[in-house]
Design a protein around this motif. Structure first.
Motif, short mmCIF file in Angstrom:
data_model
loop_
_atom_site.label_atom_id
_atom_site.label_comp_id
_atom_site.label_asym_id
_atom_site.label_seq_id
_atom_site.Cartn_x
_atom_site.Cartn_y
_atom_site.Cartn_z
N TYR A 20 1.74 -8.68 10.88
CA TYR A 20 0.52 -8.09 10.30
C TYR A 20 0.80 -6.64 9.90
CZ TYR A 20 -4.37 -6.46 10.08
OH TYR A 20 -5.56 -5.91 9.68
N ASP A 21 1.38 -5.87 10.84
CA ASP A 21 1.65 -4.46 10.56
C ASP A 21 2.57 -4.29 9.36
OD1 ASP A 21 1.80 -3.60 14.12
OD2 ASP A 21 0.11 -3.76 12.73
N ILE A 29 0.35 -5.92 5.93
CA ILE A 29 -1.07 -5.70 5.62
C ILE A 29 -1.27 -4.85 4.38
CG2 ILE A 29 -1.26 -3.77 7.27
CD1 ILE A 29 -4.05 -6.28 6.38
N ASP A 30 -0.52 -3.77 4.25
CA ASP A 30 -0.71 -2.89 3.08
C ASP A 30 -0.39 -3.63 1.79
OD1 ASP A 30 0.24 0.41 4.41
OD2 ASP A 30 -1.46 -0.93 4.79
N TYR A 75 -3.01 -6.39 1.03
CA TYR A 75 -4.28 -5.76 0.63
C TYR A 75 -4.19 -5.25 -0.81
CZ TYR A 75 -8.12 -2.46 0.32
OH TYR A 75 -9.24 -1.79 -0.09
N ARG A 76 -3.10 -4.54 -1.10
CA ARG A 76 -2.94 -3.98 -2.45
C ARG A 76 -2.84 -5.08 -3.49
NH1 ARG A 76 1.45 -0.41 -1.74
NH2 ARG A 76 2.74 -2.25 -1.90
N PHE A 121 -6.31 -6.43 -3.92
CA PHE A 121 -7.20 -5.42 -4.52
C PHE A 121 -6.98 -5.30 -6.02
CE2 PHE A 121 -10.00 -1.89 -4.53
CZ PHE A 121 -9.55 -1.10 -5.57
N ARG A 124 -13.24 -3.18 -3.14
CA ARG A 124 -12.74 -2.94 -1.79
C ARG A 124 -13.28 -3.99 -0.82
NH1 ARG A 124 -14.31 -0.08 2.78
NH2 ARG A 124 -16.17 0.80 1.83
N GLU A 152 -11.01 -6.61 1.20
CA GLU A 152 -10.98 -6.65 2.67
C GLU A 152 -11.27 -8.06 3.18
OE1 GLU A 152 -13.73 -3.66 3.94
OE2 GLU A 152 -12.29 -2.03 3.69
N CYS A 185 -8.35 -10.38 2.23
CA CYS A 185 -7.14 -10.01 2.97
C CYS A 185 -7.25 -10.48 4.42
CB CYS A 185 -6.96 -8.50 2.89
SG CYS A 185 -5.40 -7.94 3.56
N SER A 186 -8.42 -10.28 5.00
CA SER A 186 -8.57 -10.68 6.40
C SER A 186 -8.52 -12.20 6.51
CB SER A 186 -9.82 -10.04 6.99
OG SER A 186 -10.81 -10.93 7.22
N PHE A 199 -4.84 -13.36 6.42
CA PHE A 199 -4.13 -13.23 7.69
C PHE A 199 -4.67 -14.19 8.75
CE2 PHE A 199 -0.85 -10.13 7.34
CZ PHE A 199 -1.19 -9.38 6.23
N LEU A 200 -5.95 -14.45 8.68
CA LEU A 200 -6.52 -15.38 9.66
C LEU A 200 -5.97 -16.78 9.45
CD1 LEU A 200 -8.51 -15.67 11.97
CD2 LEU A 200 -10.31 -16.11 10.32
N TRP A 229 -2.40 -16.83 10.60
CA TRP A 229 -2.34 -16.80 12.06
C TRP A 229 -2.58 -18.19 12.64
CZ3 TRP A 229 -0.79 -15.50 16.56
CH2 TRP A 229 -1.59 -15.59 17.71
#
Lengths: 272, 167
Positions: free
Chosen positions: B12-13, B16-17, B20-21, B24, B30, B34, B37-38, B41-42, B45
């Motif tokens: 994730y770390d 993520i950027d 997201y970019r 976006f 935005r 968000e 993007c979330s 990842f969900l 996961w």
């Protein structure tokens, strides 16, 4: 008119776009908290006898007059348990700092004679940890493998192993210089730890861990072995002992110094 | 499970950027970025920890694939993205002065508008190559194309965005 590099520079300006840090953290926590429903491991009906366990505890606590003593005993049990569990912890585990703190506190009470053995013990622990970490990684499903930080921790552990080997060698050299060599007890302990290191090295290397050599230690052991052989040559030996000494010299040429030291001890102090 | 959490936390770390970019620049909102993007990842996961029988061979490719699918669904529901100004967008450097900040946002507006008007494949190659620093080979794998086909696509994407910027 933009040329390609000017255009690419313009596009790279978009690297400035990033998410809000607070949102990043909140989202991460929210996602990673997603778990399955916990199993009803107690098999207890929610509104049946579930109150029995807390009730017994409450009665016990309220009837026991020496609460501070009881609290201290509980704390002692928890701490003992924590130290116990900590011994099997690995880098990255919650109790690993407890394990390392316990090792450091032990070091305070080690005499100069005990330092080689202590360093070799610690080296063995680091090597066992690296092997255990590699075993853990190897047993995971393919999609998981090792996360990046984990491999760095393992490499750091290997470096500590090598540092402890060097320290052990240094202390042996010092002991060698100050006396005429390490005493019998120290030799026995060194043999034991060195054999363990060899076994652990083989296990680790089977799992693909690059442990590196133990040249510092081997060099010192070689000097100690050579002196012990010279001492034995000056001693009057019976025929069987002479034969053993010849074997010892051959093994010395092979470079297996731990084995040679063990044979020297047997020769010098035969078992009944 | 703790091992999985730690490992996924690091994934994730790391991504993520970028994700997201990527999102976006396609949806230009935005809030939508968000949410999507979330969601990306969900979903990842849930697969990662073994909820489904799918295996993730390449985590980066998987994340981009999920993100692209979610953006496609978003377009279907909301029509193509509206271009919105960059006033409320988080920028990396908070310390630049107001004049520079305004100039930066103007540039961002111009370029993001140009990219948002491109077709999907052109957007993807430009973002992956020049923002996420993927190699042509990696981009080819993501798009299911050969390296040479990917180079051609990249060349066309550059030409298309140049035309947009010079209009």
């Amino acid at each position: 008119m933009f040329n390609d590099s000017g255009l690419i520079k313009k596009i790279k300006v978009l690297n400035q776009i990033k998410p809000f840090p607070d949102w990043v953290v909140l989202t991460k926590n929210r996602i990673l908290e997603q778990t399955e429903e916990p199993e009803n491991v107690l098999g207890v009906v929610p509104n049946g006898d579930w109150d029995v366990v807390p009730n017994i505890w409450a009665r016990l606590w309220s009837s026991f007059p020496l609460k501070p003593v009881f609290a201290f005993l509980i704390l002692l049990v928890i701490l003992t348990g924590a130290f116990g569990f900590a011994q099997s912890s690995l880098p990255g585990d919650f109790l690993y700092p407890v394990k390392r703190a316990a090792e450091k506190s032990q070091a305070v009470f080690i005499s100069d004679e005990g330092l080689p053995r202590y360093n070799l013990e610690i080296a063995n622990k680091r090597l066992e940890e690296a092997t255990e970490m590699s075993q853990r990684i190897a047993e995971r499903p393919k999609r998981l493998l090792a996360y990046p930080g984990e491999l760095q921790k393992r490499d750091s552990i290997i470096s500590e192993f090598q540092a402890n080997i060097s320290q052990a060698a240094k202390h042996l050299v010092k002991a060698d210089a100050e006396k005429s060599g390490p005493d019998t007890m120290t030799i026995k302990e060194i043999v034991e730890q060195t054999k363990k290191i060899e076994e652990n090295k083989q296990k680790a290397e089977k799992l693909g861990v690059i442990v590196g050599g133990t040249d510092d230690l081997n060099n010192v052991l070689s000097i100690i072995v050579q002196r012990e052989i010279e001492n034995l040559e000056k001693t009057i030996l019976i025929e069987d002992q002479q034969a053993m000494l010849e074997e010892i010299k051959q093994d010395y040429e092979q470079g297996d110094y731990a084995k040679v030291l063990e044979e020297i001890l047997l020769l010098s102090y035969p078992q009944p | 499970m703790e091992d999985y959490r730690k490992a996924f936390g690091e994934i994730y770390d790391k991504y993520i950027d970028k994700i997201y970019r990527f999102i976006f620049l396609k949806v230009n909102s935005r809030e939508a970025a968000e949410d999507l993007c979330s969601e990306t990842f969900l979903k990842t996961w849930n697969v990662f920890r073994g909820d489904s029988k799918a295996e993730i061979e390449n985590i980066q490719a998987f994340l981009y694939k999920v993100a692209r699918n979610l953006v496609t669904d978003y377009y279907r529901k909301n029509n193509r993205a509206q271009i919105v100004p960059m006033e409320n967008i988080q920028l990396i450097n908070h310390r630049i002065d107001l004049e520079k900040d305004a100039a930066l946002r103007s540039d961002l507006n111009t370029v993001s508008r140009a990219i948002a008007e491109l077709k999907d494949d052109y957007q993807n190659v430009l973002i992956w190559r020049y923002l996420d620093d993927l190699s042509v080979s990696e981009i080819g794998q993501l798009l299911g194309r050969t390296e040479s086909a990917t180079r051609v696509l990249l060349h066309r994407a550059i030409k298309a965005v140049r035309n947009k910027l010079e209009m």
